[in-house]
Design a protein around this motif. Structure first.
Motif, PDB file in Angstrom:
ATOM      1  N   PHE A  43       0.810  -1.224   0.000  1.00 24.01           N
ATOM      2  CA  PHE A  43       0.000   0.000   0.000  1.00 24.01           C
ATOM      3  C   PHE A  43       0.842   1.271   0.000  1.00 24.01           C
ATOM      4  CE2 PHE A  43      -2.307   3.350   2.425  1.00 24.01           C
ATOM      5  CZ  PHE A  43      -3.353   3.573   1.529  1.00 24.01           C
ATOM      6  N   ILE A  44       2.130   1.169   0.255  1.00 24.52           N
ATOM      7  CA  ILE A  44       2.922   2.387   0.438  1.00 24.52           C
ATOM      8  C   ILE A  44       2.837   3.306  -0.772  1.00 24.52           C
ATOM      9  CG2 ILE A  44       5.283   3.274   0.704  1.00 24.52           C
ATOM     10  CD1 ILE A  44       5.861   0.960   2.580  1.00 24.52           C
ATOM     11  N   GLY A  45       2.940   2.762  -1.976  1.00 24.22           N
ATOM     12  CA  GLY A  45       2.818   3.599  -3.169  1.00 24.22           C
ATOM     13  C   GLY A  45       1.483   4.324  -3.206  1.00 24.22           C
ATOM     14  N   HIS A  46       0.394   3.586  -2.945  1.00 22.85           N
ATOM     15  CA  HIS A  46      -0.927   4.207  -2.898  1.00 22.85           C
ATOM     16  C   HIS A  46      -0.990   5.240  -1.779  1.00 22.85           C
ATOM     17  CE1 HIS A  46      -2.928   1.600  -5.823  1.00 22.85           C
ATOM     18  NE2 HIS A  46      -2.302   0.565  -5.274  1.00 22.85           N
ATOM     19  N   GLY A  47      -0.401   4.900  -0.643  1.00 22.75           N
ATOM     20  CA  GLY A  47      -0.439   5.820   0.491  1.00 22.75           C
ATOM     21  C   GLY A  47       0.247   7.142   0.189  1.00 22.75           C
ATOM     22  N   LEU A  48       1.390   7.082  -0.493  1.00 19.18           N
ATOM     23  CA  LEU A  48       2.086   8.315  -0.877  1.00 19.18           C
ATOM     24  C   LEU A  48       1.194   9.175  -1.763  1.00 19.18           C
ATOM     25  CD1 LEU A  48       5.698   7.020  -1.711  1.00 19.18           C
ATOM     26  CD2 LEU A  48       4.746   7.687   0.502  1.00 19.18           C
ATOM     27  N   CYS A  49       0.509   8.539  -2.718  1.00 19.56           N
ATOM     28  CA  CYS A  49      -0.378   9.279  -3.625  1.00 19.56           C
ATOM     29  C   CYS A  49      -1.580   9.859  -2.885  1.00 19.56           C
ATOM     30  CB  CYS A  49      -0.860   8.371  -4.750  1.00 19.56           C
ATOM     31  SG  CYS A  49       0.423   7.917  -5.937  1.00 19.56           S
ATOM     32  N   GLU A  50      -2.153   9.085  -1.968  1.00 18.50           N
ATOM     33  CA  GLU A  50      -3.341   9.554  -1.267  1.00 18.50           C
ATOM     34  C   GLU A  50      -3.015  10.688  -0.299  1.00 18.50           C
ATOM     35  OE1 GLU A  50      -5.850   6.477   0.298  1.00 18.50           O
ATOM     36  OE2 GLU A  50      -5.712   5.268  -1.526  1.00 18.50           O
ATOM     37  N   ILE A  51      -1.830  10.671   0.281  1.00 14.22           N
ATOM     38  CA  ILE A  51      -1.414  11.809   1.099  1.00 14.22           C
ATOM     39  C   ILE A  51      -1.220  13.041   0.217  1.00 14.22           C
ATOM     40  CG2 ILE A  51       0.510  12.753   2.459  1.00 14.22           C
ATOM     41  CD1 ILE A  51       0.763  10.043   3.798  1.00 14.22           C
ATOM     42  N   ALA A  52      -0.588  12.848  -0.941  1.00 19.51           N
ATOM     43  CA  ALA A  52      -0.376  13.966  -1.867  1.00 19.51           C
ATOM     44  C   ALA A  52      -1.701  14.537  -2.358  1.00 19.51           C
ATOM     45  CB  ALA A  52       0.475  13.512  -3.048  1.00 19.51           C
ATOM     46  N   ASP A  53      -2.716  13.680  -2.518  1.00 20.63           N
ATOM     47  CA  ASP A  53      -4.027  14.118  -2.995  1.00 20.63           C
ATOM     48  C   ASP A  53      -4.932  14.605  -1.869  1.00 20.63           C
ATOM     49  OD1 ASP A  53      -3.258  13.394  -5.538  1.00 20.63           O
ATOM     50  OD2 ASP A  53      -4.259  11.443  -5.486  1.00 20.63           O
ATOM     51  N   ASN A  54      -4.410  14.625  -0.635  1.00 27.86           N
ATOM     52  CA  ASN A  54      -5.183  15.038   0.544  1.00 27.86           C
ATOM     53  C   ASN A  54      -6.361  14.117   0.826  1.00 27.86           C
ATOM     54  OD1 ASN A  54      -3.640  17.408   1.249  1.00 27.86           O
ATOM     55  ND2 ASN A  54      -4.545  18.423  -0.529  1.00 27.86           N
ATOM     56  N   THR A  55      -6.280  12.874   0.360  1.00 26.62           N
ATOM     57  CA  THR A  55      -7.313  11.892   0.673  1.00 26.62           C
ATOM     58  C   THR A  55      -7.144  11.366   2.085  1.00 26.62           C
ATOM     59  OG1 THR A  55      -7.356  11.246  -1.655  1.00 26.62           O
ATOM     60  CG2 THR A  55      -8.382   9.734  -0.088  1.00 26.62           C
ATOM     61  N   ILE A  56      -5.886  11.165   2.504  1.00 24.92           N
ATOM     62  CA  ILE A  56      -5.571  10.737   3.866  1.00 24.92           C
ATOM     63  C   ILE A  56      -4.419  11.589   4.392  1.00 24.92           C
ATOM     64  CG2 ILE A  56      -6.343   8.350   3.477  1.00 24.92           C
ATOM     65  CD1 ILE A  56      -3.402   7.541   3.206  1.00 24.92           C
ATOM     66  N   ASP A  57      -4.229  11.527   5.700  1.00 28.32           N
ATOM     67  CA  ASP A  57      -3.108  12.242   6.324  1.00 28.32           C
ATOM     68  C   ASP A  57      -1.991  11.302   6.749  1.00 28.32           C
ATOM     69  OD1 ASP A  57      -4.063  14.932   6.209  1.00 28.32           O
ATOM     70  OD2 ASP A  57      -5.470  14.455   7.827  1.00 28.32           O
ATOM     71  N   ASN A  58      -2.331  10.028   6.963  1.00 29.30           N
ATOM     72  CA  ASN A  58      -1.314   9.088   7.427  1.00 29.30           C
ATOM     73  C   ASN A  58      -1.753   7.661   7.158  1.00 29.30           C
ATOM     74  OD1 ASN A  58      -3.168   8.327   9.466  1.00 29.30           O
ATOM     75  ND2 ASN A  58      -2.335   9.797  10.912  1.00 29.30           N
ATOM     76  N   PHE A  59      -0.817   6.741   7.335  1.00 23.43           N
ATOM     77  CA  PHE A  59      -1.135   5.320   7.276  1.00 23.43           C
ATOM     78  C   PHE A  59      -0.083   4.565   8.076  1.00 23.43           C
ATOM     79  CE2 PHE A  59       1.437   6.251   3.522  1.00 23.43           C
ATOM     80  CZ  PHE A  59       2.370   5.240   3.476  1.00 23.43           C
TER      81      PHE A  59
END
Length: 519
Positions: free
Chosen positions: A440-456
């Motif tokens: 998930f790390i790749g997705h997590g980096l993108c979702e943080i960049a997109d302001n979808t999430i703040d952390n994982f």
């Protein structure tokens, strides 16, 4: 000592880039997967073995399988979850190239075996070498790599003779296109099969590493290789160092490195160690990567064939993560929130989840609800459920939710909502170390960049008892969060500090003297 840094003397470590690859390898599955090898050795007439060819997927089928498209970043886990199950009946056209990486054919992987072979252990059919060169001629990144420029070739009869003398065969459909020779006549640690496994791990790790930008690979100072293969010889069976071998193939000329093993928890151990090395200032850029595991190919094949399913464990996996000093933008590895399964933790699910999840969160005043996504064991349930192992990711999220109820952070009626909000479907292939935490790390980096999430939170769990040295379980977790930007603090070296102090003392003395004091 640096003039400025983030947060004092030590700065943050960030995940700057991520790369993921899959290689579709039906023939390696058929001839070299560990479960199939053992079954063939025990009884070559085992009925399910003869069924294997009818259950192999084509390259296009493997590419368009939704979990594989999720693995390389063409669809998100949330998008995968909206697709009807079974995913085997869904064609997700996204191509071989994704946001984070690529899905390669078996012929490309064979070319990579030749590329990473430093001791002429691979031998190839001349016509196959020409075929590979033709196929790679238009590839945007591999065409210039010269994958088979140093190929050692042989005739069909010569290849057949080498295989008869115990070289590991490399089949491409019904065609014997090459082989891997033993590296020693007597040492079983350098046997043909072991060398094949090691070369495949190295080759797939290099493929993953190439998805880190070349300008950053030039800056890498340390490589941590965290796959499941332990290379060595009779005098030091796990001596290593695969990391440095991979670094050489990646042309990381400034790098040294080390192998780190911990079964499925290995990659998260490597991630935390990389963060510590960067945060301490020992290195500025550390590459964490792993290649695929031949042994895991077709591991549950007997059960899949009995249920009329394709052999879904037909891909190798690999990943690469670039851990760097704080750039003020990339997500931060928060080393204040690290969970660890200690010797005294115990093996009950409650004890494990407490050590990995609630304890590190409570230590910094957080609860499970403060973590947007948990990336634990993300095995694809379409692979594990037919084999009787259940839906592993779903079980993990339910355990985290149950733990939250016990801590008083969640009402029992909110468990399903918690699982839906903080969990995700499993999409990783059966590649041992690969599913646990890192997909998930790749997705997590993108979702943080997109302001979808703040952390994982990345959670790795490992079965140390498999090595028969301890009955202990293992696990480690770490929080990855949004970068708040670099706060510049002035840090002075000793000479500058002494000069400032002396200047201040002179000013005080001058003021006292002007006031008439001459002590």
């Amino acid at each position: 000592m640096p003039e400025t840094t983030s947060g004092g003397i030590m700065g943050n470590a960030v995940i700057r880039q991520a790369g993921y690859i899959l290689a579709h390898t039906p023939d390696l599955l058929k001839w070299h997967g560990s479960a199939i090898l053992q079954a063939r050795h025990k009884n070559p007439d085992e009925p399910w073995l003869s069924e294997i060819p009818r259950h192999l997927r084509s390259f296009d089928q493997a590419v368009n399988y939704p979990p594989h498209q999720c693995f390389i970043g063409n669809i998100s886990p949330a998008e995968l979850e909206t697709l009807p199950r079974p995913w085997l009946n869904v064609i997700q056209e996204g191509g071989t190239v994704g946001t984070f990486g690529e899905i390669y054919s078996e012929s490309v992987l064979y070319g990579m075996l030749c590329f990473v072979d430093a001791f002429d252990l691979t031998v190839w059919q001349e016509s196959f070498v020409q075929d590979i060169r033709g196929k790679l001629a238009d590839h945007p990144t591999l065409a210039s790599r010269g994958l088979m420029d140093k190929a050692v070739t042989a005739s069909e009869d010569e290849l057949a003779l080498l295989v008869a003398q115990h070289a590991a065969p490399l089949w491409y459909g019904e065609r014997l296109v090459g082989c891997v020779k033993a590296a020693h006549d007597l040492d079983i640690n350098l046997s043909a099969h072991v060398m094949l496994e090691n070369l495949v791990t190295k080759a797939s790790a290099v493929l993953a590493g190439w998805h880190i930008s070349s300008d950053m690979l030039e800056k890498v100072e340390y490589v941590i290789e965290c796959s499941e293969e332990a290379i060595g010889d009779v005098n030091q069976r796990g001596g290593g160092n695969l990391a440095k071998a991979v670094a050489e193939s990646l042309n990381c000329l400034q790098a040294t490195g080390i192998d780190m093993r911990g079964f499925c928890a290995g990659p998260v151990h490597a991630l935390v160690n990389a963060a510590a090395l960067v945060k301490s200032g020992v290195y500025k850029h550390v590459l964490v990567l792993a290649g695929g595991s031949v042994a895991k190919l077709g591991m549950n094949g007997r059960d899949h064939i009995r249920q009329g399913l394709p052999l879904m464990e037909d891909v190798l996996g690999g990943f690469a993560l670039l851990i760097s000093e704080d750039d003020g933008v990339s997500p931060v590895i928060n080393t204040r929130v690290v969970g660890r399964h200690t010797v005294g933790t115990g093996a009950s699910p409650q004890a494990v989840m407490g050590a990995l999840i609630s304890q590190p969160l409570k230590a910094v005043g957080m609860t499970t609800a403060d973590v947007d996504k948990y990336s634990a064991e993300l095995q694809n349930p379409e692979i594990t459920q037919p084999a009787g192992a259940g839906n592993v990711p779903e079980s993990n999220y339910k355990m985290i939710a149950a733990l939250s109820v016990m801590e008083g952070w969640l009402e029992r009626s909110q468990i399903n909502e918690f699982v839906a909000r903080h969990g995700m479907p499993g999409f990783a292939p059966t590649q041992g170390h690969i599913p646990s935490g890192v997909p998930f790390i790749g997705h997590g980096l993108c979702e943080i960049a997109d302001n979808t999430i703040d952390n994982f939170m990345v959670v790795g769990k490992g079965s140390l008892f498999l090595g028969r040295m301890t009955s202990q379980f293992d696990g480690i977790s770490v929080l990855v969060e949004r970068n708040q930007g670099i706060v510049e603090d002035v840090v002075l070296d000793n000479r500058a500090a002494a000069e400032l102090l002396a200047e201040a003392m002179r000013k005080v003395a001058d003021e006292l003297e002007a006031g008439g004091w001459h002590g």
